[in-house]
Design a protein around this motif. Sequence first.
Motif, short mmCIF file in Angstrom:
data_model
loop_
_atom_site.label_atom_id
_atom_site.label_comp_id
_atom_site.label_asym_id
_atom_site.label_seq_id
_atom_site.Cartn_x
_atom_site.Cartn_y
_atom_site.Cartn_z
N VAL A 79 -11.70 -23.13 39.90
CA VAL A 79 -11.81 -24.01 38.63
C VAL A 79 -10.46 -24.54 38.28
O VAL A 79 -9.52 -23.93 38.06
CB VAL A 79 -12.26 -23.25 37.36
N THR A 80 -10.42 -26.08 38.57
CA THR A 80 -9.03 -26.79 38.34
C THR A 80 -7.97 -26.22 39.17
O THR A 80 -7.03 -25.63 38.72
CB THR A 80 -8.69 -26.85 36.68
N TYR A 81 -8.31 -26.23 40.62
CA TYR A 81 -7.37 -25.77 41.24
C TYR A 81 -5.95 -26.84 41.36
O TYR A 81 -6.24 -28.19 41.43
CB TYR A 81 -7.89 -25.36 42.74
N ILE A 82 -5.06 -26.30 41.44
CA ILE A 82 -3.68 -27.04 41.64
C ILE A 82 -3.13 -27.17 42.86
O ILE A 82 -2.57 -28.07 43.24
CB ILE A 82 -2.80 -26.55 40.55
N ALA A 83 -2.99 -26.07 43.52
CA ALA A 83 -2.36 -25.81 44.81
C ALA A 83 -3.00 -25.04 45.87
O ALA A 83 -3.73 -24.14 45.25
CB ALA A 83 -0.84 -25.51 44.63
N LEU A 84 -2.84 -25.07 46.91
CA LEU A 84 -3.55 -24.51 47.78
C LEU A 84 -2.57 -24.10 49.22
O LEU A 84 -2.05 -24.80 49.69
CB LEU A 84 -4.54 -25.05 48.57
N LYS A 124 5.36 -24.71 38.52
CA LYS A 124 5.49 -25.00 37.14
C LYS A 124 6.45 -25.42 36.35
O LYS A 124 6.77 -26.80 35.97
CB LYS A 124 5.39 -23.51 36.21
N SER A 125 7.94 -25.24 37.11
CA SER A 125 9.06 -25.81 37.00
C SER A 125 8.97 -27.48 37.18
O SER A 125 9.31 -28.21 36.62
CB SER A 125 10.17 -25.06 37.44
N HIS A 182 6.09 -33.78 33.85
CA HIS A 182 5.11 -34.13 32.89
C HIS A 182 5.42 -33.29 31.71
O HIS A 182 4.78 -32.03 31.73
CB HIS A 182 3.66 -33.83 33.48
N PRO A 183 6.58 -33.32 30.94
CA PRO A 183 6.86 -32.48 30.11
C PRO A 183 5.90 -32.19 28.91
O PRO A 183 6.11 -31.28 28.21
CB PRO A 183 8.12 -32.85 29.35
N HIS A 184 4.98 -33.04 28.69
CA HIS A 184 3.81 -32.87 27.74
C HIS A 184 2.55 -32.45 28.29
O HIS A 184 1.59 -32.66 27.61
CB HIS A 184 3.92 -34.14 26.79
N GLY A 185 2.44 -32.47 29.75
CA GLY A 185 1.26 -32.12 30.21
C GLY A 185 0.79 -30.67 30.10
O GLY A 185 1.61 -29.74 29.98
N LYS A 186 -0.32 -30.33 30.19
CA LYS A 186 -0.97 -29.04 30.30
C LYS A 186 -1.77 -28.41 31.53
O LYS A 186 -2.29 -27.53 31.24
CB LYS A 186 -2.09 -29.08 29.09
N LEU A 187 -1.67 -29.19 32.37
CA LEU A 187 -2.29 -29.03 33.59
C LEU A 187 -2.20 -27.41 34.10
O LEU A 187 -3.15 -26.42 34.42
CB LEU A 187 -2.13 -29.74 34.83
N ILE A 188 -0.88 -27.04 34.43
CA ILE A 188 -0.56 -25.87 34.82
C ILE A 188 -0.59 -24.75 33.87
O ILE A 188 -0.75 -23.62 34.08
CB ILE A 188 0.78 -25.92 35.47
N ASP A 189 -0.71 -25.14 32.55
CA ASP A 189 -0.58 -24.03 31.46
C ASP A 189 -2.15 -23.26 31.60
O ASP A 189 -3.13 -23.72 31.91
CB ASP A 189 -0.84 -24.65 30.11
N GLY A 190 -1.99 -21.92 31.56
CA GLY A 190 -3.24 -20.97 31.89
C GLY A 190 -3.70 -20.92 33.36
O GLY A 190 -4.62 -20.23 33.28
N ILE A 230 -3.44 -21.82 43.33
CA ILE A 230 -3.16 -21.83 41.99
C ILE A 230 -4.16 -22.55 41.29
O ILE A 230 -4.34 -23.64 41.74
CB ILE A 230 -1.68 -22.70 41.62
N ALA A 231 -4.88 -22.02 40.40
CA ALA A 231 -6.01 -22.58 39.72
C ALA A 231 -6.06 -22.05 38.36
O ALA A 231 -5.47 -20.74 38.04
CB ALA A 231 -7.28 -22.18 40.50
#
Length: 133
Positions: free
Chosen positions: A47-52, A87-88, A94-102, A118-119
């Motif tokens: 769910v909502t994958y970020i990196a592979l 994350k860094s 994107h200092p106000h982004g929430k994509l990687i949170d959680g 990473i998801a």
Amino acid sequence: MEIRILEPNITVHDVPFEKIVCDNRDGNKLFIEFDDENEIRYKIEFVTYIALKITIDDCFDGSFLFDISNHGMMYEAINSDWFSQLKSEYNDQHPHGKLIDGAHHYIIGLGDFYVEIIARGYKLRKLSEEKNE
């Protein structure tokens, strides 16, 4: 880094006949199909994958999995270097982004390959209990 065992009752078949699908045409979709040791087919959707990352077994340093590699089909790496780096970089851009949170760093051993994702989560389901022919 801490490692958590996920899905401890499922063991991937040593010849897993895996299928890895990354489809961005209709949303952000990543799923893997594999057989367990009893030849039951499973599908895991991230769910909502970020990196592979997919790494051949010979090039993957799995020493951190040494004590637990026979327990479960998937692991979560908590505070891994790769996750911290992503994350860094994301927070810098994107200092106000929430994509990687959680999000979580998942690791799956599929015979000759290790898959790292990473998801934000995953859904696992059985596709069939029939043996493959």
